[in-house]
Write an enzyme that holds these catalytic residues in place. Structure first.
Site, PDB file in Angstrom:
ATOM      1  N   GLY A 128      -4.979   1.964  -2.904  1.00  0.00           N
ATOM      2  CA  GLY A 128      -5.116   3.252  -2.237  1.00  0.00           C
ATOM      3  C   GLY A 128      -4.749   3.157  -0.773  1.00  0.00           C
ATOM      4  O   GLY A 128      -4.902   4.108  -0.007  1.00  0.00           O
TER       5      GLY A 128
ATOM      6  N   ARG B  95       1.731  -4.491  15.448  1.00  0.00           N
ATOM      7  CA  ARG B  95       2.725  -3.496  15.055  1.00  0.00           C
ATOM      8  C   ARG B  95       2.173  -2.586  13.961  1.00  0.00           C
ATOM      9  O   ARG B  95       1.617  -3.062  12.969  1.00  0.00           O
ATOM     10  CB  ARG B  95       3.940  -4.252  14.530  1.00  0.00           C
ATOM     11  CG  ARG B  95       5.146  -3.435  14.196  1.00  0.00           C
ATOM     12  CD  ARG B  95       6.235  -4.400  13.688  1.00  0.00           C
ATOM     13  NE  ARG B  95       7.412  -3.673  13.291  1.00  0.00           N
ATOM     14  CZ  ARG B  95       8.560  -3.688  13.988  1.00  0.00           C
ATOM     15  NH1 ARG B  95       8.651  -4.396  15.077  1.00  0.00           N
ATOM     16  NH2 ARG B  95       9.594  -3.007  13.565  1.00  0.00           N
TER      17      ARG B  95
ATOM     18  N   LEU C 182       2.650  -0.507  10.819  1.00  0.00           N
ATOM     19  CA  LEU C 182       3.673  -0.525   9.767  1.00  0.00           C
ATOM     20  C   LEU C 182       3.928   0.867   9.201  1.00  0.00           C
ATOM     21  O   LEU C 182       5.029   1.176   8.766  1.00  0.00           O
ATOM     22  CB  LEU C 182       3.264  -1.498   8.656  1.00  0.00           C
ATOM     23  CG  LEU C 182       3.113  -2.959   9.118  1.00  0.00           C
ATOM     24  CD1 LEU C 182       2.605  -3.834   7.986  1.00  0.00           C
ATOM     25  CD2 LEU C 182       4.429  -3.490   9.666  1.00  0.00           C
TER      26      LEU C 182
ATOM     27  N   LYS D 238       0.820   6.772   9.195  1.00  0.00           N
ATOM     28  CA  LYS D 238      -0.041   7.638   8.381  1.00  0.00           C
ATOM     29  C   LYS D 238      -1.068   6.819   7.594  1.00  0.00           C
ATOM     30  O   LYS D 238      -2.260   7.117   7.604  1.00  0.00           O
ATOM     31  CB  LYS D 238       0.807   8.473   7.414  1.00  0.00           C
ATOM     32  CG  LYS D 238      -0.019   9.406   6.540  1.00  0.00           C
ATOM     33  CD  LYS D 238       0.839  10.214   5.591  1.00  0.00           C
ATOM     34  CE  LYS D 238       1.452  11.407   6.308  1.00  0.00           C
ATOM     35  NZ  LYS D 238       2.197  12.290   5.380  1.00  0.00           N
TER      36      LYS D 238
ATOM     37  N   GLU E 207      -9.862  -2.932   7.463  1.00  0.00           N
ATOM     38  CA  GLU E 207     -11.317  -2.978   7.606  1.00  0.00           C
ATOM     39  C   GLU E 207     -11.793  -2.682   9.024  1.00  0.00           C
ATOM     40  O   GLU E 207     -12.989  -2.571   9.270  1.00  0.00           O
ATOM     41  CB  GLU E 207     -11.822  -4.369   7.183  1.00  0.00           C
ATOM     42  CG  GLU E 207     -11.561  -4.679   5.714  1.00  0.00           C
ATOM     43  CD  GLU E 207     -11.597  -6.163   5.407  1.00  0.00           C
ATOM     44  OE1 GLU E 207     -10.938  -6.934   6.120  1.00  0.00           O
ATOM     45  OE2 GLU E 207     -12.282  -6.553   4.443  1.00  0.00           O
TER      46      GLU E 207
HETATM   47 MO1  MOS Z   1     -12.183  -6.878   1.172  1.00  0.00          MO
HETATM   48  S1  MOS Z   1     -14.175  -6.735   1.361  1.00  0.00           S
HETATM   49  O1  MOS Z   1     -11.761  -8.459   1.455  1.00  0.00           O
HETATM   50  O2  MOS Z   1     -11.702  -6.111  -0.189  1.00  0.00           O
END
Ligand code: MOS
Length: 750
Positions: free
Chosen positions: A478, A625, A627, A630, A702
């Site tokens: 996703g 950078r 990529l 959006k 993350e």
């Molecule tokens: Mo992540 S928590 O390494 O999918």
């Protein structure tokens, strides 16, 4: 920073690899090519494949937290209509595999270690028949009197250990620094367990062809998952193929194989026909990875000028006995702020809850929100702006280790974010701003997340007709892998996106990085870049120019004195296929690499009820950078929404009597919904990081969660003067400490 390019990833020469990447395809906010399939419901997710003769398996979960399975009364359900088999194989009750483990831990099948552990699989003609029989299956337990072992180091039976996965960081004398400090804080915070709660529940369809196994499933790291399932079943990994072109979120819960995959494979082998096992939402909550709850002590010692001379961050986390994974709470604390006298340490309590593992940004997600809340407490004690405190404490090199930073956009993120957010309007002291019955406040927090590059391969084929195909077993959970990898190939080969076909999520393709640790795009993307480099070298030779002079644009090749030619002519009816391989280079160890950012939140706290609403948020991020602007923005947005959940609503609640997870669905485990999520502004900072990856990009997946909840907690304090040191900040924790709701009115009268 400038780095000799010869140090980059075993590149033999010093060409700037980005010189010819000027087409402006990389970075563009291009749509995901698979988007229309997803919104029209025609992207095939794991459970949706139609396989002839497929029957349905439903897992049966243990209803005790500690004990032994003594008897499974198969006959009680085998006579039911449609029921085909009840299978209880030791392999399928193993714990889930941790990320990149490539093997699943051993486990005594009869032993129950937590409430919700799978103990059997019922297979029937239809899902309803299987579910009905699974619920009715009589299971006897012995020694089931064991109480659940709680997350409390003082409770009987709780073992606290130093994890093998992380070593403490120690330097100088923290106790002395705390005594010498002009200003200090010594505070304890706690954070609860979290669920990944990916939209697509875990599901696998298994089918055997001779002694080969094919799985349609929902996993993040296919090249590892193949090895894990092979290890479980005693197969060689080349006998397993996994197909997972679309994955409806994972957030760590699909890094390693989980029970449904093993159960489906075993059942399909035993029954000689395809078997589908889909976990219910409740089963996903009860059996797959959770994020550990934490208790964290933060000690900050500052000199009169507000410079840290000491920093302590100690955490207690939990897991099942024997698990290596321990939430690496102090991961970013190691490199974020100064303070030579330091102690960073994680300990793990062995308790009876489902396996603790990676959940989006393991470590930083909960470590940063606590560190950043404690920094806010220190700023208040010193009496300086919390942004200024952070800027004053950015070290020249990583404390204790002495490692230099590759690049760090934290100051820029704090400054540009503050400007965009309107930080200047913030009041220094709490309880200064009211809007009707609501206290209004603002908070800030830094964002930081380690950058990782992992080995990856990808194949790129420039076809005789001048179009290109990218192939890798890289997943798209996703996040935008299809778009980004297509963009990189398009950039390098001078092709519009429509001429690049990206094939992912199938282990027949070369092993990509997988989706985890924010490393998928930069790792597999760099492999695609290298494959294109090799193709460019061949094209240059065919055209008769130096590789560095070759320019590819809109299907035309030119360079040097050679006359421009269409790619199609140059290829002369032949495909060129090249495989790119990337692995971490020297820079992985030589530099501290991280993505950085800053969060700003404005909240309203109801003066009478303590209800918290986030009114707006701004995040500014520097991660090398960009990529695809959006998909990068979407990752940042999603991360900040997770931050709202972590700050205000998300909490795994375990019943202290039998250890069962009480809120095991999305009705009871409260992720933020639209009404909880205000306007969020995302600022992407311009940055290149040559040490991080050949693409000069770092991870972003993350980053948006790493500290976000701290900004919200700090805004709550700034609004109403209540410092809650226990996440989430539910109103029951705020209400008792709320100031006199009429105080502001009294102020106004003065
Ligand atoms: Mo992540 S928590 O390494 O999918």
């Amino acid at each position: 920073m400038h780095l000799p390019l010869s140090d980059m990833y075993n590149q033999p020469d010093e060409r700037n690899l980005l010189d010819h990447m000027r087409q402006g395809v990389i970075g563009q906010p291009l749509d995901r090519p698979e988007g229309p399939l997803k919104v029209s419901g025609t992207a095939t997710y794991a459970a949706e494949w139609r396989i002839d003769g497929c029957v349905e398996g439903v897992l049966v979960l243990a209803s005790i937290s500690q004990g032994q399975v003594s008897r499974i009364d198969r006959d009680a359900v085998l006579a039911r209509e449609g029921v085909i088999a009840v299978i209880a194989d030791p392999a399928m009750t193993r714990r889930p595999a941790q990320g990149m483990a490539a093997k699943a831990p051993q486990q005594d099948a009869a032993k129950v270690e937590y409430f919700g552990q799978p103990v059997a699989l019922v297979v029937a003609q239809t899902f309803e028949q299987a579910r009905d029989a699974a619920l009715a299956l009589p299971i006897d337990y012995t020694d089931a009197d064991g109480d659940p072992v709680p997350f409390d180091p003082a409770a009987p039976g709780v073992k606290v250990e130093a994890p093998s996965s992380s070593k403490p960081v120690e330097g100088g004398d923290l106790d002395q620094a705390m005594q010498d400090a002009a200003f200090s804080v010594d505070v304890e915070y706690d954070t609860p367990g979290h669920a990944s709660a990916a939209m697509e529940p875990h599901a696998t369809i298994a089918q055997w062809q001779g002694d080969s196994l094919i799985l349609h499933g929902s996993y993040q790291m296919l090249s590892y998952n193949v090895k894990e399932i092979a290890d479980c079943l005693g197969l060689s990994a080349d006998k397993v193929r996994i197909i997972a072109p679309y994955v409806g979120g994972g957030f760590g819960s699909k890094l390693g194989i989980t029970h449904e995959a093993v159960a489906a494979a075993i059942a399909a082998r035993e029954l000689g026909r395809p078997v589908r096992v889909v976990m219910s939402r409740q089963q996903v909550f009860q059996t797959v990875m959770r994020r550990s709850e934490t208790r964290q002590r933060v000690r900050l010692a500052a000199d009169p000028a507000g410079r840290l001379i000491g920093l302590g961050h100690e955490a207690l986390v939990s897991n099942l006995p024997g698990e290596k994974f321990a939430e690496p709470v102090t991961q970013a604390t190691e490199f974020l702020y100064g303070g030579e006298n330091r102690l960073l340490k994680v300990e793990v309590a062995r308790i009876s809850r489902m396996t603790a593992g990676s959940v989006r940004a393991p470590g930083e997600a909960v470590g940063m929100q606590v560190l950043e809340a404690a920094m806010d407490e220190l700023a208040e004690k010193i009496g300086i702006d919390p942004i200024e405190l952070r800027k004053r404490n950015l070290p020249a090199e990583v404390p204790v280790a002495g490692t230099p930073y590759s690049s760090r956009m934290l100051t820029q993120a704090l400054e540009q974010g503050a400007e965009a957010f309107g930080w200047r309007a913030r009041q220094d002291r709490p309880c200064q701003t009211r809007d009707g019955d609501w206290w209004i406040g603002m908070g800030v927090a830094s964002a930081a997340r380690v950058n990782m590059m992992v080995p990856a391969k990808a194949q790129v084929t420039l076809k005789a007709d001048g179009s290109a195909v990218v192939e890798s077993d890289q997943t798209d959970i996703g996040t935008g892998s299809y778009a980004i990898l297509g963009q990189i190939a398009g950039e390098m080969l001078g092709l519009p996106m429509a001429r690049v076909d990206v094939k992912l999520g199938d282990t027949v393709h070369p092993a990509g990085a997988g989706s985890g640790g924010s490393f998928g795009a930069i790792s597999t993307g760099s492999a695609v870049m290298y494959a294109c480099e090799a193709i460019r070298a061949k094209l240059a030779k065919a055209l008769g120019c130096e590789t560095e002079d070759l320019a590819l644009k809109d299907g035309m090749a030119s360079g040097g004195n050679a006359s421009p030619r269409a790619l199609r002519d140059l290829l002369n009816g032949e495909d060129i296929a090249e495989t790119g391989t990337i692995k971490p280079g020297k820079t992985a160890k030589a530099f501290s690499q991280a993505s950085y950012g800053a969060f700003f939140a404005e909240v309203a706290v109801h003066a009478f009820t303590g209800e918290v609403r986030v009114r707006r948020m701004t995040g500014a991020f520097g991660f090398g950078r960009v990529l695809n602007a959006k998909t990068a923005r979407s990752q940042c947005l999603g991360g900040m929404v997770w931050g709202i959940g972590s700050a205000l609503t998300e909490e795994l609640a375990f019943d202290t009597r039998d250890g069962h997870l009480v809120n095991h669905d999305l009705a009871e485990y409260h992720v933020p919904v639209h009404a909880d999520v205000p306007a969020i502004e995302v600022i992407l900072l311009e940055e290149r990081d040559a040490a991080a990856s050949p693409l000069q990009a770092k991870g972003v997946g993350e980053l948006g969660i790493c500290g976000a909840a701290g900004a919200i907690a700090n805004a709550v304090y700034n609004a109403c003067g209540v410092r809650v040191r226990s996440f989430p900040l539910t109103l029951d924790k705020i209400l008792p400490a709320l100031p006199d709701p009429f105080a502001r009115r009294a102020d106004a009268a003065l």
